[in-house]
Design a protein around this motif. Structure first.
Motif, mmCIF file in Angstrom:
data_model
loop_
_atom_site.group_PDB
_atom_site.id
_atom_site.type_symbol
_atom_site.label_atom_id
_atom_site.label_comp_id
_atom_site.label_asym_id
_atom_site.label_seq_id
_atom_site.Cartn_x
_atom_site.Cartn_y
_atom_site.Cartn_z
ATOM 1 N N ASP A 138 0.816 -1.280 -0.568
ATOM 2 C CA ASP A 138 0.331 -0.470 -0.360
ATOM 3 C C ASP A 138 1.007 1.218 0.170
ATOM 4 O O ASP A 138 0.778 2.327 -0.337
ATOM 5 N N ILE A 139 1.947 1.819 0.940
ATOM 6 C CA ILE A 139 2.806 2.116 0.825
ATOM 7 C C ILE A 139 3.530 2.509 -0.752
ATOM 8 O O ILE A 139 3.465 3.670 -1.130
ATOM 9 N N THR A 140 4.205 1.554 -1.246
ATOM 10 C CA THR A 140 4.997 1.470 -2.628
ATOM 11 C C THR A 140 3.582 2.382 -3.693
ATOM 12 O O THR A 140 3.644 3.066 -4.494
ATOM 13 N N ARG A 141 1.998 1.866 -3.194
ATOM 14 C CA ARG A 141 1.386 2.552 -4.606
ATOM 15 C C ARG A 141 1.160 3.950 -4.509
ATOM 16 O O ARG A 141 0.967 4.765 -5.055
ATOM 17 N N ALA A 142 1.244 4.514 -3.059
ATOM 18 C CA ALA A 142 1.302 5.080 -2.731
ATOM 19 C C ALA A 142 2.540 6.210 -3.027
ATOM 20 O O ALA A 142 1.964 7.531 -3.522
ATOM 21 N N ARG A 143 3.373 5.755 -2.892
ATOM 22 C CA ARG A 143 5.029 6.871 -3.766
ATOM 23 C C ARG A 143 4.766 6.789 -5.264
ATOM 24 O O ARG A 143 4.737 7.606 -5.776
ATOM 25 N N GLU A 144 4.016 5.485 -5.519
ATOM 26 C CA GLU A 144 3.724 5.971 -7.096
ATOM 27 C C GLU A 144 3.219 6.798 -7.230
ATOM 28 O O GLU A 144 3.095 7.869 -8.387
ATOM 29 N N ARG A 145 1.697 6.987 -6.824
ATOM 30 C CA ARG A 145 0.910 8.433 -6.965
ATOM 31 C C ARG A 145 1.292 9.351 -6.436
ATOM 32 O O ARG A 145 1.276 10.675 -7.610
ATOM 33 N N ILE A 146 2.300 9.958 -5.964
ATOM 34 C CA ILE A 146 3.282 10.927 -5.514
ATOM 35 C C ILE A 146 4.066 10.826 -6.472
ATOM 36 O O ILE A 146 3.879 12.960 -6.463
ATOM 37 N N ASN A 147 4.476 10.605 -6.967
ATOM 38 C CA ASN A 147 5.659 10.633 -8.293
ATOM 39 C C ASN A 147 5.144 11.082 -9.080
ATOM 40 O O ASN A 147 5.352 11.796 -9.878
ATOM 41 N N ARG A 148 3.796 10.259 -9.243
ATOM 42 C CA ARG A 148 2.993 11.073 -10.514
ATOM 43 C C ARG A 148 2.711 12.430 -10.231
ATOM 44 O O ARG A 148 3.022 12.832 -11.197
#
Length: 412
Positions: A138-148
């Motif tokens: 879940d943290i990895t997906r959140a980081r991907e969203r913030i990167n985008r």
């Protein structure tokens, strides 16, 4: 013919923080706008994998149109190879009915609002859990969203992203308060929220809401400390130094930059050192210490030269290129009254900037025109100003400077 991996597409996906499924989802959003919501064929992660592997070298036209819009570059620059001479020229996509003539400001607001809606949909914020148990996935997906989100900031500015960032912050803080998780996930979650708070701070800054920017930047530092993450702490300190300078508190900005430079991140990572030394140089210049400003500029350049290009930067630091180092040096020279040197460094920054960094391009073009005008070169200032298009840039900080520049030129 031998299959060849599409490393260009792979690299730009990494730059923007896209997973295979994330890119497919965003392509579907774009194709829905172009070809209609009910188009029977949808892009999937399998399509993206086949493009990257080289199994498909020239995707269907509707996907190519979407990819060109998303990454603001032609299909061949994304590593795709046309099937023949004619296929390289994509047919013009369907266009919506021509809009009626409207005031430019209203047109700009419409574009900005549309961009915000598109980004919000693409990030799938509502999929973030607000109950149950959180895992590192879940943290990895959140980081991907913030990167985008950070990638969109570099392309369109922060004003249209403020609501998106704050909405996502509400979602993540709700998850932090109501989900269960272990110590490792807890630290990672605090660090992730710190990153998003920093992004929200910049979005608020671009929107002209400095009070909100300060709140988010302070919260970013608090979360970074809770997450025991030196990189996030250095970023938060750096942003707080900028905020102090925005308010004219140059000695405070100086002390904050000096504090940030003592962090472990600054000591170990030349990227952080280069950024913090550049901002320290600006603060020294504003407080009248020219020798210290010159030393900090040299330290920034030396640190930037030590960066290993094979080591990926955090997504939010992708803007720190040679062009940005030149641009920050220009701001230092300007603060010291060295206007000719500042103009030269700004022009160099514009020459070196990558095309996708549209916000930085608008920022430094305004800066170039200001410097030309300050030196009495009204002809070049008029020419430079006429070339500035902020229609697709959501940054009140930039557009307000541009409006001031237009007024000054009108009376020059």
């Amino acid at each position: 013919m031998d299959r060849q991996r599409n490393t260009r597409l792979e690299a730009v996906m990494a730059e923007y923080g896209f997973t295979h499924q994330g890119l497919a989802d965003e392509i579907n959003q774009v194709t829905a706008r172009i070809f209609g919501e009910n188009h029977p064929r949808k892009c999937t992660d399998r399509h993206v994998r086949r493009w990257i592997s080289g199994e498909v070298r020239w995707p269907w036209t509707r996907y190519l149109h979407a990819l060109e819009q998303l990454f603001d570059r032609p299909a061949q620059a994304l590593g795709f190879i046309p099937r023949g001479k004619n296929s390289a020229n994509l047919p013009t996509p369907p266009r919506p009915p021509a809009p009626t003539k409207e005031v430019p400001v209203r047109r700009r607001r419409f574009i900005i609002a549309t961009a915000a809606t598109t980004v919000a949909l693409a990030l799938s914020i509502d999929e973030t859990p607000t109950g149950g148990r959180l895992a590192m996935s879940d943290i990895t997906r959140a980081r991907e969203r913030i990167n985008r989100l950070d990638a969109h900031f570099a392309a369109i500015g922060g004003e249209p992203l403020l609501t998106v960032a704050t909405t996502y912050l509400d979602r993540l803080t709700t998850a932090a308060d109501h989900c269960t998780y272990g110590p490792r996930v807890e630290q990672a979650l605090h660090t992730t929220i710190a990153s998003l708070c920093s992004s929200a701070g910049w979005a608020a800054d671009d929107a002209g809401n400095l009070d909100a920017a300060h709140r988010w930047r302070t919260t970013a530092l608090q979360r970074a400390i809770l997450g025991s993450n030196p990189q996030a702490q250095a970023r938060a300190w750096s942003d707080l130094a900028i905020h102090a300078r925005r308010g004219g508190h140059h000695r405070e900005a100086l002390r904050i930059s000096q504090t940030a430079l003592t962090s472990r991140a600054a000591r170990q990572n030349p990227r952080y050192t280069a950024l913090l030394q550049s901002r320290l140089a600006i603060s020294h210049a504003h407080t009248g210490n020219r020798p210290a400003a010159a030393r900090a500029l040299l330290a920034a350049q030396t640190a930037h030269d030590r960066i290993d290009p094979t080591q990926p930067a955090p997504r939010w630091l992708n803007f720190l290129t040679t062009a940005e180092i030149s641009g920050l040096a220009a701001i230092t020279h300007q603060a010291m009254g060295h206007l000719a040197d500042a103009e030269t460094a700004t022009a160099q920054a514009l020459t070196l900037l990558e095309p996708g960094l549209r916000r930085s391009h608008a920022y430094y073009t305004v800066q170039l025109a200001e410097l030309q005008l300050a030196q009495g070169n009204t002809t070049d200032a008029h020419t430079t100003t006429a070339a500035i298009d902020t229609t697709h840039i959501g940054s009140r900080a930039i557009t307000d400077r541009l409006a001031t520049l237009h007024r000054a030129l009108a009376t020059a």
